[in-house]
Design an enzyme around this catalytic site. Structure first.
Site: not given
Length: 248
Positions: A134, A169, A195, A231
């Site tokens: 990530e 993300d 996310q 998240e």
């Protein structure tokens, strides 16, 4: 859209098994976490079985205080691989589908080579599980080795393991690179998990500079049918923060 509750940020006032039960009661279709290692693995596995929720992912340990992962740190290979082994063992015991291998604060060619080799190790030990990497933004994690999706895509190609995937993300990508919708389209074949959180405050995904209703439409058009990780950091009680969920 289906959503996964990230229990690193949601219901943090409860033990992990109780947070799993709260996620089920709130209507989430999966859960994920950051570092579950202080929670009894049998109790966590029992809560997952009881609720029927899958655990999508967990992270390798950060390392010593002030660190943010070990796998790109030259000379720390033994510690990095011990953290990978620990994460995979916890994932196996809880039937968790993916492990996010955290790179850490490092720069340069040696860090790149170290990270690539540790990722090869993780992918080889994963026993059918996905290994995720990530990119983190430079505001929240200055100096983190992996910071752009292009860098992650190049690493995935270099390592060449079919179970190495990108954790996309939207919060981190928007802060660092922007153009989230087009990057989702381009990188979709490499993405293992998505996310979301608002930008720039990392709150609920219903305000801020990123138009999440548009992102939901893009993901629907792309055929994304897996749970998306919520998240975000609630301001106050988690249950009170969930109004956004019913509007998706």
């Amino acid at each position: 859209m289906k959503f996964s509750a990230n229990l690193g940020f949601l219901w943090t006032d409860r033990a992990l098994p109780d947070a799993i039960r709260a996620a089920k009661a709130a209507g989430f279709e999966a859960v994920e976490c950051h570092w579950p290692y202080d929670h009894d693995v049998d109790a966590v596995a029992s809560a997952l079985r009881q609720t029927g929720l899958p655990m999508l992912g967990l992270n390798t340990r950060r390392g010593q205080p002030g660190e943010n992962g070990l796998s790109a740190l030259p000379g720390r290979e033994d510690e990095a691989r011990a953290a990978i082994d620990e994460a995979l063992a916890y994932a196996k015991a809880t039937d968790t589908g993916a492990v996010h291998v955290m790179a850490g604060f490092a720069q340069g060619a040696d860090a790149h080579a170290t990270f690539a080799e540790n990722l090869r190790y993780a992918c080889g030990q994963a026993e059918g599980r996905t290994i995720l990497i990530e990119p983190l933004n430079g505001y929240d994690a200055p100096g983190y080795f992996l910071n752009r999706t292009t860098q992650a895509a190049a690493l995935i190609e270099e390592v060449g393991a079919p179970n190495l995937r990108l954790m996309f993300d939207c919060y981190h990508v928007q802060l660092t690179e922007g153009d989230v919708a087009r990057r989702l389209e381009k990188l979709l074949p490499l993405i293992g998990h998505i996310q979301v959180a608002s930008i720039p405050d990392r709150g609920t995904p219903d305000h801020g500079e990123l138009n999440y209703p548009h992102i939901w439409q893009v993901l629907d058009r792309l055929g994304w049918d897996r749970p998306i990780g919520a998240e975000y950091k609630p301001t106050g009680d988690t249950d009170a923060s969930l109004r956004w969920l019913s509007a998706v």
